[in-house]
Design a protein around this motif. Sequence first.
Motif, PDB file in Angstrom:
ATOM      1  N   TYR A 174      -2.084  -4.977 -13.926  1.00  9.79           N
ATOM      2  CA  TYR A 174      -3.132  -4.485 -14.816  1.00  9.79           C
ATOM      3  C   TYR A 174      -3.606  -3.113 -14.323  1.00  9.79           C
ATOM      4  O   TYR A 174      -3.544  -2.801 -13.131  1.00  9.79           O
ATOM      5  CB  TYR A 174      -4.319  -5.450 -14.850  1.00  9.79           C
ATOM      6  CG  TYR A 174      -3.976  -6.814 -15.377  1.00  9.79           C
ATOM      7  CD1 TYR A 174      -4.122  -7.119 -16.723  1.00  9.79           C
ATOM      8  CD2 TYR A 174      -3.497  -7.813 -14.522  1.00  9.79           C
ATOM      9  CE1 TYR A 174      -3.807  -8.382 -17.207  1.00  9.79           C
ATOM     10  CE2 TYR A 174      -3.178  -9.079 -15.000  1.00  9.79           C
ATOM     11  CZ  TYR A 174      -3.339  -9.347 -16.354  1.00  9.79           C
ATOM     12  OH  TYR A 174      -3.026 -10.590 -16.842  1.00  9.79           O
ATOM     13  N   SER A 175      -4.064  -2.299 -15.256  1.00  8.10           N
ATOM     14  CA  SER A 175      -4.594  -0.973 -14.915  1.00  8.10           C
ATOM     15  C   SER A 175      -6.053  -1.093 -14.509  1.00  8.10           C
ATOM     16  O   SER A 175      -6.811  -1.884 -15.080  1.00  8.10           O
ATOM     17  CB  SER A 175      -4.452  -0.024 -16.113  1.00  8.10           C
ATOM     18  OG  SER A 175      -5.200  -0.503 -17.213  1.00  8.10           O
ATOM     19  N   MET A 176      -6.454  -0.295 -13.532  1.00  6.73           N
ATOM     20  CA  MET A 176      -7.845  -0.267 -13.095  1.00  6.73           C
ATOM     21  C   MET A 176      -8.684   0.692 -13.938  1.00  6.73           C
ATOM     22  O   MET A 176      -9.878   0.496 -14.087  1.00  6.73           O
ATOM     23  CB  MET A 176      -7.916   0.141 -11.621  1.00  6.73           C
ATOM     24  CG  MET A 176      -7.190  -0.827 -10.672  1.00  6.73           C
ATOM     25  SD  MET A 176      -8.114  -2.309 -10.375  1.00  6.73           S
ATOM     26  CE  MET A 176      -9.389  -1.678  -9.288  1.00  6.73           C
ATOM     27  N   VAL A 205      -2.623   3.335  -4.086  1.00  5.27           N
ATOM     28  CA  VAL A 205      -2.200   2.870  -5.405  1.00  5.27           C
ATOM     29  C   VAL A 205      -3.047   1.692  -5.865  1.00  5.27           C
ATOM     30  O   VAL A 205      -3.136   1.410  -7.075  1.00  5.27           O
ATOM     31  CB  VAL A 205      -0.700   2.494  -5.369  1.00  5.27           C
ATOM     32  CG1 VAL A 205      -0.494   1.231  -4.554  1.00  5.27           C
ATOM     33  CG2 VAL A 205      -0.127   2.322  -6.771  1.00  5.27           C
ATOM     34  N   SER A 206      -3.684   0.976  -4.919  1.00  4.89           N
ATOM     35  CA  SER A 206      -4.509  -0.164  -5.312  1.00  4.89           C
ATOM     36  C   SER A 206      -5.743   0.256  -6.092  1.00  4.89           C
ATOM     37  O   SER A 206      -6.375  -0.582  -6.740  1.00  4.89           O
ATOM     38  CB  SER A 206      -4.928  -0.949  -4.067  1.00  4.89           C
ATOM     39  OG  SER A 206      -5.658  -0.136  -3.184  1.00  4.89           O
ATOM     40  N   SER A 207      -6.105   1.553  -6.037  1.00  3.36           N
ATOM     41  CA  SER A 207      -7.236   2.024  -6.846  1.00  3.36           C
ATOM     42  C   SER A 207      -6.813   2.300  -8.284  1.00  3.36           C
ATOM     43  O   SER A 207      -7.660   2.514  -9.136  1.00  3.36           O
ATOM     44  CB  SER A 207      -7.833   3.286  -6.220  1.00  3.36           C
ATOM     45  OG  SER A 207      -6.881   4.342  -6.219  1.00  3.36           O
ATOM     46  N   ASP A 232       0.836  -1.203   0.000  1.00  2.68           N
ATOM     47  CA  ASP A 232       0.000   0.000   0.000  1.00  2.68           C
ATOM     48  C   ASP A 232       0.872   1.254   0.000  1.00  2.68           C
ATOM     49  O   ASP A 232       1.831   1.364   0.763  1.00  2.68           O
ATOM     50  CB  ASP A 232      -0.909  -0.009   1.222  1.00  2.68           C
ATOM     51  CG  ASP A 232      -1.974   1.077   1.129  1.00  2.68           C
ATOM     52  OD1 ASP A 232      -2.305   1.486  -0.002  1.00  2.68           O
ATOM     53  OD2 ASP A 232      -2.468   1.514   2.186  1.00  2.68           O
ATOM     54  N   SER A 233       0.561   2.157  -0.897  1.00  2.00           N
ATOM     55  CA  SER A 233       1.231   3.454  -0.968  1.00  2.00           C
ATOM     56  C   SER A 233       0.236   4.466  -1.537  1.00  2.00           C
ATOM     57  O   SER A 233      -0.863   4.094  -1.976  1.00  2.00           O
ATOM     58  CB  SER A 233       2.498   3.371  -1.839  1.00  2.00           C
ATOM     59  OG  SER A 233       2.170   2.975  -3.150  1.00  2.00           O
ATOM     60  N   LYS A 234       0.604   5.731  -1.512  1.00  5.74           N
ATOM     61  CA  LYS A 234      -0.293   6.807  -1.928  1.00  5.74           C
ATOM     62  C   LYS A 234       0.179   7.397  -3.251  1.00  5.74           C
ATOM     63  O   LYS A 234       1.379   7.616  -3.468  1.00  5.74           O
ATOM     64  CB  LYS A 234      -0.356   7.898  -0.863  1.00  5.74           C
ATOM     65  CG  LYS A 234      -0.901   7.424   0.485  1.00  5.74           C
ATOM     66  CD  LYS A 234      -2.372   7.032   0.380  1.00  5.74           C
ATOM     67  CE  LYS A 234      -2.911   6.648   1.760  1.00  5.74           C
ATOM     68  NZ  LYS A 234      -4.338   6.272   1.689  1.00  5.74           N
TER      69      LYS A 234
END
Length: 859
Positions: free
Chosen positions: A511-513, A497-499, A489-491
């Motif tokens: 993969y890109s969200m 970044v998971s979003s 997890d990072s911002k």
Amino acid sequence: MRRMWQTLWWHHFFLLWTTINGQTRYSIPEELKRGSVVGNLAKDLGLGLSEIFERKLRVASEAGKQYFSVDAGKGELLVNDRIDREALCGQSASCVLPLQVVIEDPLQLHRIEVEIRDINDNSPSFLSNELSLKLAESAAVGTRFPLESATDPDVGSNSLKSYTLSKNECCSLRIKEIEGGKTVPELVLDKPLDREKKAVHKILLTGLDGGSPARSGTSQIIINVLDINDNFPVFEKNVYRVTLGEKSMRGAAVIKPKATDADEGLNGDIEFSFGSRTPDSVLSVFDINTLTGEITLKGTLDYETTRSYDIDLTAKDKGSPEMQGHCRVQVDISDYNDNPPEIVFTSQPKPVREDAPGGTVVALISARDLDSGENGKVTLQLPKGSPFTLKPSFSNNYALVTSGALDRESFSEYNIEITATDSGSPPLSSKKVIPVSITDVNDNPPAFTQPSYNVYLKENGVPGSILYSVSASDRDFGENAKISYSILDSKVQDVSVSSYVYINSDNGSIYSMHSFDYEKLKVFQIHVQAKDQGSPSLSGNATVHVFILDQNDNAPAVIYPSSAALGSFSQQRMPRSAKAAHLLTKVTAVDADSGHNAWISYRLAEATDASLFTVNLYTGEVRTKRAVSEQDDSSQRLLIEIKDDGEPVRSATVTVSVLLEDGLHEPILDLRQKSAEPSQKGGRVTLYLIVSLASVSVLSLLTFLILAVKCIRNSRSSGSCCMRRSDCDEYKNPNRNLQIQLNTDGPIKYVEVLGGDMLSQSQSFRSCMSPMSEYSDFTLIKPSSTADFKEVISVLDASLPDSTWTFESQQGRPVWKPCPPAETSSITINSSCTVPKKESSVRARDWILIDFCILFFFL
């Protein structure tokens, strides 16, 4: 019944047997029934009944045949097969059967001995049931004739003890002791023989043992009485002893005994031969010359099979009747080192963990050699550098244990070559390879192919598309090498970044969200973790730098002229007295894209009179191509098209309406006329203006001199002249940086200035400069978001257009402005900013304000 009580007595005697020298010893009679109890092995070894099954107790016999077994339920040692003492030990006085008890988990080895006691189960026997003797009637009283000895496989009291002779009228029996404690029966002639009275005498010879009850064997002696020839051959010795090497060649001479006969003629001619009862084991190995009596070797000798031979020799004359002489030849075989040592597994090797401590038992082995003496002494050796060693136990038994650190990733399996060498001359050796497998321990974290990855991604991509695939490997094995991937997890712009992206945990594909917009996000980082399935699990990290590449997705936007009500429409007035190259207006547009996609060009698309106006391709300046004439329409309409340099090309238009008017220059002429009238008051004003301008000039000159001296000092200390924005924001925050990017590809020069804190939203300033224009504008476009930039990138290319640039600060924002081209031809701007330590200086802006204040005061 008596036999049963004897067996019971021996059984009780065995139960009272104790351990000697740390070894358990039992004693049982031979010929016990299968299933007979030898002893309580579990109790004697100090083991519980449950341990027998759990620790897999088993018994191994060195004799080769499994005579004993263990009752796992009671822990008793049982007879597994018929035991014949005579078959195992022959005539040996002591018959001990060594056993090895192997216990696993942990491995233990116990040695027990079972003494096999003899019972009187064999009767004395003769090689032949009938012995024929020929005696001359002239045989002297007291003459002795050796008889065939009986044999009894039993030992001790059960062995052969005495001989008896049946009642007869001519002979008696006498027992003769020879070397080794053996007894030989001899027939003694008590009375002279008279063939005429009795030509044949039959006597029964009986051999008795000392058993209870005693056993016996018989052989009938038939004496044929012959006439005359009353001298028999006589050997020089009754017993000959010779030693022969085990490796003697065939045909080698063994011995040549001599015999003489006092008779003459045929009665004195002697022929030699082996005794009539000589066994085949002797006849197959030795041969005799009948004329000379020389014994030669015709077979092979094996010390391990037979260590000595007893040969009976007979010397016969040719008289009538023929006479015989007898002697015995004892051939002792000396050992030769002809048997290599043998390595035997007492227990099979088990897999070893790679973190096993030193001294861990891997396998139990033993060594043996069929030779005797020094030839049978065996030593074991391991190759140098092996992480194993041999720990001696007892009676040539060893434990293979670990002696060094193990690493499965370097060696997953060891083939340990053990060399066994005896002490013979020359020594013999044998080798055996022990495979030992090393089991894996999770001691290696996953490792990526590289610590960081750079990914270049075009903006406006399709959501769900793959960005990149990272790969990690683990040197371990099995579950310890199975890797799963995850994103730490990072911002990114205060959003997780998971979003933005997700990762396939199995193959590391990212993969890109959703699609990315270069104008909002230019670069971000993904911290990927690879974690194995070991216990405890280990992990490794890698960083993926994602750079968003710009696409031409923004059309140029018109900044000037622009009106909220009229849109991209402008009304301009121009006097009819305007000459050629008269500047009517300047169209200014910007593009939100970057690079080539933001290079803007201007073109006059439509015009009322195309011969009157022209538009500069790079600056957007609208000028007259010629002087205005009276015939030109008073209302002119210009449609200007603005295009970028992207692919595909995007464009915008602006409409300029021009009104040609007369008399715009008249007020200026009237003013000039009025100002030209001489008066006393006007003279004073002129004087004041001259003094004010001179004062302002002097102050400006001093200001520029001070700035030049300060710039030179800064350049000496830091190597650069600082054009700073509020002293570079005084650089109180060490994370603030300034980045200037220059692109000189093509006719339009593109400069991008990025500034801001590392941890906050940065500001971006862009400029489009044309080397083909007389004037170039540096226009503040907009602030844009950028990611963290850890280094200050300062680049200005030498190919910038020759122009003078100044740097000003407007409302806290830097603005570059061009100076008139006539003042200077070129200037070099160093982008690195030097901040003096604890030094307060007057900003250039303050000096300019002072100059304007002074000027305003004088005016």
